[in-house]
Design a protein around this motif. Sequence first.
Motif: not given
Length: 511
Positions: A238-250
């Motif tokens: 879950i944490v890694v997927l959240a990091a994926f979404v954050a990376w897509q945003r920035v």
Amino acid sequence: MENVARPWAALWSLVIGFFMILIDTTIVSVANPRIMEGLNADINSVIWVTSAYLLAYAVPLLITGRLGDRFGPKKLYLAGLVVFTAASLWCGLSGDVQTLIEARVLQGLGAAMMTPQTMAVITRIFPPDRRGAAMGIWGATAGVATLVGPILGGVLVDGLGWEWIFFINIPVGVIGFILALRFVPSLSTHPHKFDIPGVLLSAVGLFLLVFGIQEGETYNWGTITGPITVWVLIIGGIVVLAAFVAWQRVNKGEPLLPLGLFKDRNFSLANVAITAVGFSITAFTLPLIFYYQIVRGLTPTQSALMMIPMAVISGGLAPVVGRIIDRVNPKFITAGGLTLMSVALFWNAALMHTDTPIWLFLLPSAVLGVANAGIWAPLSSTATRNLPPRQAGAGSGVYNTTRQIGAVLGSAAIAVLIQARLAAELTAAPGSAGGASPMAFGGHLPEALHDGFSAAMSQSILLPAAVILLGTAAALFFAKPQPPRGWGTPGAVLAADSGQAVADGAEAKRS
């Protein structure tokens, strides 16, 4: 829209391969008991035969959609078809369950290369005012394939052996390759950068989440090796997927997951709904097939024939739905179909007793057929209707990814629930073997345990019945589709692409 002389011939050529790869998401369910016997595998291993395929199918979909935009959807589709067909041969020749799982991973990769190209081609060669009919064919293919898979699997398993559920793909793959090579057009390409960090984050996150969920019951939700527990894997995913979404945003370049697509309300809601559909379609067949074969003593063919009303009604109604969704708001058709699916699954759960007349199961099967007809085409049309041509591959990749993520989670979750309910119901059943594993039925369950097994399967099917209602809630908030603008006129595609490029540049500056 790109000018194609024979768009319907191209569509039907793609449908053959699409039908084949979707059948392989469900065809294994009816063969699971025979695979367990033939390869001396336990239930968790044999469920990984499906989960490995779904996971390898889901993870690359975002990038394979982009690859289709970059190198051409026809090239990616044909390459994927070759990989899928070769992997099918490897599956049929497997001598142990580990080899079969490895071959299914390769199959999933081939399917991931093919699937986004089908929707991308439809989006680019049919204008919005005719796309509903084309999506009707695509939706009928998706709906019928998920239902025909168990039927075809039953016939092949009984007549020729479980290996033939994979060998049958070889001639179909060859025919599909020849037709696609001839009729699918070589469409224009768009330059794309590839988000390598995004690929790695999404792949690792999905693997940790799915592996943790599916293996949780095996390890009693405790230690795997040393301090690493199943919960560490799940939370880590879950944490890694959240990091994926954050990376897509920035990400200042071109992100793997274009979050701008989700500004379209219908695209976002359709992705929520198709995730619930993928989860429920994958999850409900397993307990139902186990009930038919283990408790009621049906052969694979007989248990698969119980799904004929679904396949016939869905196949007959889906093209009709496809023709009318261009003229009416698809919200009500979709919400109605999703609600009917939930009703049918709850109905199945209520019927799953040892003494229920077997013909009664044909009634919820028929309701499922009506439900499927109202789900696939309206959802896919709603998701893609407003996509500009340059984002057709990315959009279809996202849509198919969410569907497959739902399927992966459905496969993992139903495996956990089945094992948990079997452990509870069979341990408490009269004549049970105390501490003996409830997995050790090997296709032959003592009659004294039939009531407990039926109860476990009934309770398990309540999960997909409830999850599909989330899709209903999402569909009820669909916005009324806007009339098509600018498609089919000279320079429309160029204007759409130029406008999108300006918008992308402005968005990048604001970021």
